[in-house]
Design a protein around this motif. Structure first.
Motif: not given
Length: 470
Positions: A284-304
């Motif tokens: 459940d990535r929604g439990r970690f919004p700040t961390l997931i957002g940081s990954l997205m800024k680095e160019g990674y989509d952890p859902a994919q």
């Protein structure tokens, strides 16, 4: 910049705190109940390593948990080196310190998290993986509004002010500050390594200053490398992700280790394979919004796609040797948080015990400081502290290669002539421990040795000694 209601000059300071992480801020609040406190920080108030702490705070607050069970897990992670009295203090006082934070205004998430080495769900989080940030911000707000606490930003500690064998304050780059008690809470030294999760300023300045003033250092060989740091980045991917089901995959897409084993075990398993992947797709990535957002800024989509990770220097287990009230071997000098060596972590810190250590021993230090006698009527002039050794890219590269996740006598010996005091001391401690235990792994001494079920203590002008602590 100065933010204060008084400068400490009107009355004798009860405590001067150097550092603005959770340990320093919580200590200041505890001491300010009865005395005047000054907090001095070399950067902005909200620029400490504490803000980066993602994992949470461990405490036996669940119905199926107890301080005794928390202590068992702490001892197991510490590989026979945890100081029993420190572990008892940490685990027994943990629930009360969580309640203190609630009363101060920290809004914790619902439910408890599970992290590596814990046999129960006992980790409290705030904002998912933003616990350190949320706690530090609330503490900073309470400090700034407290009428008996002054805060000075942008002032660097250069040394300690001493009268005989007592510390009577600090010397900064702008002045000398007298105080009945001094608390160093300047954080660890993990930014000395080339690959690190820490901000650039976490280079052990407080440890070096204390040692030069006569305090002992201990356990410097135990530096914890976090297993899952984003490759080519300092972004730490919290252990809480693995606690919620994220898995580690090798280059063939196969799991290769127990993701919730102690960090040293997981880190070496990853290092043996080079870069590996952390798969977040099933949690459940929604439990970690700040961390997931940081990954997205680095160019990674952890859902994919799984995320490439590798170990990085993360936490300094050792530091200035203190008793269970944070008092160093230099009277009047207290140390708390990552700067201190309380012995509570042993050879390997259990996940989420670090912020807890800041709270428990920060409070103990503050209460002990309140009982100190006043300063002498006349103080000697402060002496000019020695200049701090610069931390160069070469130093960081040498520590990474010669005192990294896996080290040997040959590489450690090369560091003994490094032009940096703390680097030399770290190497000396690691050379002394001729075994592999916890976060210290010697390729030339790969087994655990009963002869080293002791702490390596370094005192100025003396050879390293091995000590047992109660």
């Amino acid at each position: 910049m100065t933010t204060s209601r008084h400068t400490g000059g009107e009355r004798e300071l009860t405590l001067v705190v150097v550092g603005s992480g959770v340990a320093g801020l919580f200590s200041a609040l505890c001491a300010a109940a009865e005395g005047d406190v000054l907090v001095v920080t070399k950067g902005p108030l909200l620029a400490s390593t504490s803000l980066l702490a993602q994992g949470g705070i461990a405490a036996a607050v669940g119905e199926d948990d107890s301080p005794e069970l928390h202590a068992e897990d702490t001892f197991a992670a510490g590989r026979g080196l945890c100081r029993p009295g420190a572990v008892r203090a940490l685990t027994e006082e943990a629930p009360a310190r969580i309640q203190d934070l609630v009363e101060l205004g920290v809004d914790f998430d619902e439910g408890l998290g599970l992290e590596g080495g814990h046999g129960r769900r006992r980790v409290v989080h705030a904002g998912g993986a933003a616990t350190g940030d949320r706690v530090a911000r609330v503490l900073a707000e309470r400090v700034l509004e407290h009428p008996r606490i002054a805060v000075v930003e942008g002032e660097r500690m250069l040394g300690l002010w001493q009268a005989g064998d007592r510390c009577v304050g600090v010397v900064t780059d702008g002045r000398a500050i007298p105080a009945r008690a001094t608390l160093i809470a300047t954080g660890g030294a993990s930014a000395l390594w080339e690959r690190t999760t820490n901000p650039a300023g976490a280079v052990g300045e407080g440890m070096a200053v204390a040692y030069q003033a006569g305090a002992a250092l201990a356990d410097l060989e135990f530096v914890q490398f976090h297993p899952t740091t984003l490759v080519d980045s300092s972004l730490l991917l919290s252990e809480a992700l693995r606690g919620e089901g994220a898995v580690l995959l090798d280059e063939h897409g196969r799991r290769f280790t127990d993701e919730l084993a102690p960090r040293d075990v997981v880190a070496r398993a990853i290092a043996a394979r080079g870069t590996v992947l952390l798969d977040l797709r099933q949690i459940d990535r929604g439990r970690f919004p700040t961390l997931i957002g940081s990954l997205m800024k680095e160019g990674y989509d952890p859902a994919q796609v799984p995320i490439p990770v590798a170990p990085a220097a993360h936490y300094t287990v050792g530091g200035v040797l203190t008793d269970l009230d944070g008092l160093s071997e230099l009277p009047g000098l207290y140390v708390a948080g990552e700067s201190a060596a309380t012995g509570v972590h042993g050879a390997n810190r259990l996940a989420s015990n670090s912020l807890l250590e800041c709270l428990v021993f920060g409070r103990r230090a503050a209460l002990s400081a309140l009982a100190l006698p006043g300063l002498p009527g006349r103080l000697p002039d402060p002496t000019t502290p020695p200049a701090a050794d610069p931390v160069t890219p070469d130093i960081r590269s040498r520590l990474w290669s010669d005192c990294g996740l896996i080290r040997s006598g040959e590489g450690l010996s090369r560091l003994l002539d490094a032009p940096h005091l703390l680097t030399r001391l770290i190497a000396k401690a690691a050379l002394t421990r001729e075994e592999s235990r916890g976060s210290h792994y010697r390729a030339d001494f790969p087994a655990v040795s009963d002869a080293f079920e002791r702490h390596v203590v370094l005192r100025p002008g003396a050879e390293p000694v091995l000590e047992r602590w109660l």
